[in-house]
Design a protein around this motif. Structure first.
Motif, PDB file in Angstrom:
ATOM      1  N   VAL A  16     138.960  53.571  27.612  1.00  0.00           N
ATOM      2  CA  VAL A  16     137.800  52.702  27.462  1.00  0.00           C
ATOM      3  C   VAL A  16     137.703  52.289  25.991  1.00  0.00           C
ATOM      4  O   VAL A  16     137.364  53.091  25.135  1.00  0.00           O
ATOM      5  CB  VAL A  16     136.480  53.336  27.980  1.00  0.00           C
ATOM      6  N   THR A  18     136.160  50.777  22.674  1.00  0.00           N
ATOM      7  CA  THR A  18     134.813  50.548  22.175  1.00  0.00           C
ATOM      8  C   THR A  18     134.748  49.294  21.306  1.00  0.00           C
ATOM      9  O   THR A  18     133.667  48.879  20.906  1.00  0.00           O
ATOM     10  CB  THR A  18     134.314  51.759  21.360  1.00  0.00           C
ATOM     11  N   THR A  68     135.800  45.750  26.961  1.00  0.00           N
ATOM     12  CA  THR A  68     135.160  46.703  26.060  1.00  0.00           C
ATOM     13  C   THR A  68     134.121  47.524  26.811  1.00  0.00           C
ATOM     14  O   THR A  68     133.388  47.006  27.661  1.00  0.00           O
ATOM     15  CB  THR A  68     134.489  45.951  24.893  1.00  0.00           C
ATOM     16  N   ASN A  69     134.059  48.828  26.516  1.00  0.00           N
ATOM     17  CA  ASN A  69     133.097  49.779  27.089  1.00  0.00           C
ATOM     18  C   ASN A  69     133.218  49.932  28.599  1.00  0.00           C
ATOM     19  O   ASN A  69     132.250  50.283  29.277  1.00  0.00           O
ATOM     20  CB  ASN A  69     131.667  49.405  26.692  1.00  0.00           C
ATOM     21  N   THR A  70     134.415  49.701  29.141  1.00  0.00           N
ATOM     22  CA  THR A  70     134.682  49.852  30.573  1.00  0.00           C
ATOM     23  C   THR A  70     135.982  50.640  30.743  1.00  0.00           C
ATOM     24  O   THR A  70     136.999  50.292  30.130  1.00  0.00           O
ATOM     25  CB  THR A  70     134.818  48.477  31.253  1.00  0.00           C
ATOM     26  N   TRP A  71     135.961  51.685  31.579  1.00  0.00           N
ATOM     27  CA  TRP A  71     137.178  52.466  31.828  1.00  0.00           C
ATOM     28  C   TRP A  71     138.215  51.620  32.545  1.00  0.00           C
ATOM     29  O   TRP A  71     137.903  50.889  33.478  1.00  0.00           O
ATOM     30  CB  TRP A  71     136.872  53.705  32.674  1.00  0.00           C
ATOM     31  N   GLY A 122     138.345  54.006  20.866  1.00  0.00           N
ATOM     32  CA  GLY A 122     137.674  54.225  22.136  1.00  0.00           C
ATOM     33  C   GLY A 122     137.966  55.615  22.654  1.00  0.00           C
ATOM     34  O   GLY A 122     138.295  56.515  21.883  1.00  0.00           O
TER      35      GLY A 122
END
Length: 173
Positions: A16, A18, A68-71, A122
């Motif tokens: 993920v 960042t 961004t910010n997603t697995w 991340g």
């Protein structure tokens, strides 16, 4: 860093980011470019699977950058005939290639590499490197399987290199 393995068949991880990046950012790296699974690359910030196979460098790129910010689940396989890249359980690229993967005394590094300084920004989880091939059906199965495909009776060893980090090694590694 984990011990050196010469016969990579599959590398997989969940990542993920960042921050978005259009630079090379290593998820898994065995250097100097023996094999790698990149969370982003140039140009366009797309994930890449690659390495030196049969004496020649090969790169496979995903269709778009990671969100961004997603697995995101990434996997690369090489069966001695074809290199494949999977994103979220779906094959997104492949290339016919024969030969052996280059070997070296360099360590496998997770989340970056000390040779080129291509550090991922991340979180990385569920890193697995196999010395055997997995089938095309197993990759999407592992993507959907919360146990990450390791039956409890097959865990050979668990490492805790630092607080909050655990690495499990199955008996088939």
């Amino acid at each position: 860093m984990v011990p050196t393995r010469d016969a990579l068949k599959v590398a997989r991880t969940s990542a993920v980011p960042t921050a978005s990046s259009t630079s090379w950012r290593d998820a898994i790296y065995k250097g100097d470019d023996n094999y790698y699974l990149e969370a982003s690359s140039e140009p366009g910030g797309r994930p890449v699977a690659g390495g030196t196979v049969g004496g020649t460098n090969v790169n496979l790129s995903g269709p778009s950058g990671l969100v961004t910010n997603t697995w995101t689940f990434l996997a690369a396989t090489y069966d001695g005939a074809t290199l494949r890249l999977y994103v979220n359980g779906t094959q997104v690229a492949s290339q016919a290639r024969t030969g052996v993967i280059a070997t070296s005394t360099n360590q496998v590094q997770i989340g970056g590499d000390s040779i080129y300084g291509q550090y991922f920004r991340g979180s990385i989880d569920e890193v697995r490197i196999y010395n055997r091939g997995l089938t095309a059906a197993q990759i999407p199965s592992f993507y959907k399987d919360a146990s990450f495909g390791v039956p409890s009776g097959q865990v050979e060893r668990t490492y805790s290199p630092r607080a909050g980090c655990t690495v499990q090694r199955d008996g088939n590694f």
